[in-house]
Design a protein around this motif. Structure first.
Motif, PDB file in Angstrom:
ATOM      1  N   ARG A 292      55.409  32.492  41.746  1.00 56.79           N
ATOM      2  CA  ARG A 292      54.689  31.229  41.659  1.00 56.79           C
ATOM      3  C   ARG A 292      53.242  31.404  41.195  1.00 56.79           C
ATOM      4  O   ARG A 292      52.448  30.474  41.237  1.00 56.79           O
ATOM      5  CB  ARG A 292      54.720  30.524  43.021  1.00 56.79           C
ATOM      6  CG  ARG A 292      56.128  30.117  43.431  1.00 56.79           C
ATOM      7  CD  ARG A 292      56.140  29.262  44.661  1.00 56.79           C
ATOM      8  NE  ARG A 292      57.497  28.864  45.002  1.00 56.79           N
ATOM      9  CZ  ARG A 292      57.797  27.969  45.932  1.00 56.79           C
ATOM     10  NH1 ARG A 292      56.841  27.356  46.603  1.00 56.79           N
ATOM     11  NH2 ARG A 292      59.056  27.675  46.197  1.00 56.79           N
ATOM     12  N   THR A 293      52.927  32.600  40.783  1.00 54.56           N
ATOM     13  CA  THR A 293      51.619  32.905  40.205  1.00 54.56           C
ATOM     14  C   THR A 293      51.872  33.502  38.828  1.00 54.56           C
ATOM     15  O   THR A 293      52.788  34.303  38.673  1.00 54.56           O
ATOM     16  CB  THR A 293      50.859  33.909  41.082  1.00 54.56           C
ATOM     17  OG1 THR A 293      50.891  33.483  42.441  1.00 54.56           O
ATOM     18  CG2 THR A 293      49.406  34.042  40.632  1.00 54.56           C
TER      19      THR A 293
ATOM     20  N   SER B 164      43.700  37.202  42.515  1.00 55.07           N
ATOM     21  CA  SER B 164      42.781  36.257  43.150  1.00 55.07           C
ATOM     22  C   SER B 164      43.444  34.896  43.299  1.00 55.07           C
ATOM     23  O   SER B 164      43.293  34.215  44.324  1.00 55.07           O
ATOM     24  CB  SER B 164      41.494  36.131  42.329  1.00 55.07           C
ATOM     25  OG  SER B 164      40.776  37.355  42.318  1.00 55.07           O
ATOM     26  N   THR B 165      44.198  34.490  42.276  1.00 56.17           N
ATOM     27  CA  THR B 165      44.945  33.225  42.341  1.00 56.17           C
ATOM     28  C   THR B 165      45.994  33.275  43.444  1.00 56.17           C
ATOM     29  O   THR B 165      46.153  32.318  44.218  1.00 56.17           O
ATOM     30  CB  THR B 165      45.616  32.933  40.987  1.00 56.17           C
ATOM     31  OG1 THR B 165      44.630  32.903  39.956  1.00 56.17           O
ATOM     32  CG2 THR B 165      46.344  31.597  41.026  1.00 56.17           C
TER      33      THR B 165
ATOM     34  N   LEU C  12      38.012  32.733  37.484  1.00 56.44           N
ATOM     35  CA  LEU C  12      37.800  32.909  38.922  1.00 56.44           C
ATOM     36  C   LEU C  12      37.057  31.721  39.526  1.00 56.44           C
ATOM     37  O   LEU C  12      37.367  31.277  40.638  1.00 56.44           O
ATOM     38  CB  LEU C  12      37.019  34.206  39.177  1.00 56.44           C
ATOM     39  CG  LEU C  12      37.757  35.513  38.864  1.00 56.44           C
ATOM     40  CD1 LEU C  12      36.808  36.697  38.977  1.00 56.44           C
ATOM     41  CD2 LEU C  12      38.951  35.704  39.789  1.00 56.44           C
ATOM     42  N   ASN C  13      36.068  31.207  38.808  1.00 56.47           N
ATOM     43  CA  ASN C  13      35.322  30.052  39.301  1.00 56.47           C
ATOM     44  C   ASN C  13      36.231  28.852  39.543  1.00 56.47           C
ATOM     45  O   ASN C  13      36.005  28.072  40.472  1.00 56.47           O
ATOM     46  CB  ASN C  13      34.212  29.679  38.313  1.00 56.47           C
ATOM     47  CG  ASN C  13      32.846  30.107  38.804  1.00 56.47           C
ATOM     48  OD1 ASN C  13      32.164  29.370  39.502  1.00 56.47           O
ATOM     49  ND2 ASN C  13      32.452  31.316  38.451  1.00 56.47           N
ATOM     50  N   ALA C  14      37.236  28.708  38.699  1.00 55.62           N
ATOM     51  CA  ALA C  14      38.153  27.574  38.834  1.00 55.62           C
ATOM     52  C   ALA C  14      38.934  27.631  40.145  1.00 55.62           C
ATOM     53  O   ALA C  14      39.473  26.614  40.587  1.00 55.62           O
ATOM     54  CB  ALA C  14      39.112  27.538  37.653  1.00 55.62           C
ATOM     55  N   LEU C  15      39.000  28.803  40.787  1.00 54.49           N
ATOM     56  CA  LEU C  15      39.736  28.954  42.040  1.00 54.49           C
ATOM     57  C   LEU C  15      38.906  28.580  43.259  1.00 54.49           C
ATOM     58  O   LEU C  15      39.458  28.388  44.349  1.00 54.49           O
ATOM     59  CB  LEU C  15      40.207  30.402  42.199  1.00 54.49           C
ATOM     60  CG  LEU C  15      41.140  30.956  41.126  1.00 54.49           C
ATOM     61  CD1 LEU C  15      41.360  32.446  41.368  1.00 54.49           C
ATOM     62  CD2 LEU C  15      42.471  30.218  41.147  1.00 54.49           C
TER      63      LEU C  15
END
Length: 432
Positions: free
Chosen positions: A207-208, A224-225, A275-278
């Motif tokens: 799922r990633t 990280s996701t 990464l910022n979007a997470l």
């Protein structure tokens, strides 16, 4: 309508109304995510191969030596790029006792290859193995013995050169320091976002997805996701399990590329933006992990930034235009400072002092009180703040300040506090 029929209609209407109320008030019970994945016991080993037949042979030979029962092992081999058919043919001599999926992918893209491997995986757990790396014989058995549907298990990782000789390995030292204890995500940040040395529940892994557009750092964004989305538990194996991932360190590997604007700035910014979007979806522990990963990418940028003085303003503008919710200019500037300023609690003169330096100067700020950093941002311009990097110096260590500052260059002092003022306890320092 008879009295009986009227009563029956009323009962049926009441029943429908009650059913609607139940449906509105109570949602169906949802199973935890980790109970929705593949149920076939065992481990899927995903190998994305695009490079050397000889490296692939060594990789697959180490897989054949695994002590885990063959019926519990599945290989998913994804051959990608122009050499895919030769790699495919070389693999046919291996994997006689295990289930093997061999997939061909035209494009040489590790993200696409790993996504295809994940799609094909059928076992409860997956682990990734790079084609130039190998595993100790008990690696899969030790990881599988500690596996749980909501837990990621991490093994030791050691570096070797192309001849197989051991190398000093920061990741190995990190594993030894952390093994056998419980830690927050941020404290394990170096190990958590590697593709190597871990066993992952397949339901989380599937799922990633890897981002194919990333030329490097795709593993950092992927894991990280995964951690931001599912927040799985983590266990590090004990060092005496002898489960070891042997990583071959080669000069041409992606992580060891020479500094360039493309690799050091554009590729790093692509990872940082992903990464910022997470951050919006992350809980506190995962947020700190992601911020540390952003700092690590920024630190890679900082080495190029140090040597490319004529590009610094452009790089700062690139970061500012990205609209990031988290970014540390202090990390970006850490290697580039050529001047220093000592600042205490009194900030009335701080902006004027910083303004005495040229607009192109990167300045190291020595803080008497670390909490002054946030206040300083309010009294200097945005452009000035983007040219600062910070170091904390306690009062008890003022005598060491000249030695600390010699490598920086010209150091000036602002009004520090009522007790410590320029000309008494603190003096300007110049390199000898």
């Amino acid at each position: 309508m008879s009295g009986y029929e009227e009563q029956l209609a009323a009962v049926q209407a009441e029943k429908k109304a009650w059913t609607r109320k139940v449906d509105e008030q109570f949602q169906p019970l949802r199973l935890p995510t980790f109970l929705e994945g593949p149920t076939v016991r065992g481990v899927s080993v995903i190998v994305a191969s695009h490079d050397s037949v000889e490296l692939l042979k060594a990789c697959l030979a180490s897989l054949e030596r695994q002590t885990l029962q063959p019926s519990l092992v599945e290989w998913v081999l994804v051959f990608n790029g122009p050499n895919r058919q030769a790699l495919h043919d070389a693999s046919l001599s291996y994997g006689k006792d295990v289930t093997v999926h061999r997939l061909l992918e035209e494009e040489a893209n590790v993200g696409i290859a790993r996504n295809r491997g994940l799609d094909a995986a059928t076992r409860q757990y997956v682990t990734f193995l790079d084609e130039d790396d190998t595993l100790s014989e008990s690696y899969l058995e030790a990881l599988f013995a500690r596996a749980l549907p909501d837990r990621i298990v991490i093994a030791d990782i050691q570096d070797r050169d192309p001849e197989g000789k051991p190398l000093t390995s920061p990741l190995h030292r990190e594993f030894l320091r952390l093994a056998g204890q419980d830690w927050a995500y941020e404290q394990m940040s170096q190990l958590l976002t590697l593709n190597a040395c871990k066993l992952v529940p397949t339901v989380y892994a599937k799922r990633t997805a890897y981002e194919p557009s990333l030329k490097s750092g795709e593993d950092v964004v992927y894991f990280s996701t995964l951690f931001a989305t599912f927040t799985p538990r983590v266990e590090l194996l004990a060092p005496d399990t002898e489960a070891i991932y042997y990583r071959q360190v080669r000069e041409q590997s992606v992580s060891r590329q020479a500094q360039s604007h493309d690799f050091s700035v554009r590729q790093r910014m692509a990872v940082i933006e992903a990464l910022n979007a997470l951050l919006d979806q992350a809980d506190e522990s995962t947020r700190r992990l992601i911020e540390r990963k952003i700092d690590a990418q920024t630190s890679m940028m900082s080495l190029y930034y140090r040597d490319a003085a004529d590009e610094r303003a452009t790089i700062r503008d690139l970061v500012a235009e990205a609209g990031l919710s988290y970014f540390s200019y202090s990390v970006l500037n850490q290697h580039a400072a050529s001047s220093g300023v000592v600042i205490g609690d009194k900030l009335e003169r701080a902006d004027a002092l910083i303004a005495t330096y040229p607009d192109t100067a990167v300045i190291r700020v020595y803080l008497l009180n670390p909490y002054t950093r946030a206040k300083l941002k309010e009294v200097v311009t945005d452009d000035q703040f983007r040219r600062l990097t910070f170091a904390n110096v306690s009062v008890s260590n003022w005598s060491l300040l000249p030695e600390v500052c010699y490598s920086v260059g010209d150091v000036r002092a602002a009004a520090l506090s009522t007790e410590y003022r320029l000309g008494t306890n603190v003096r300007a320092v110049r390199p000898v």
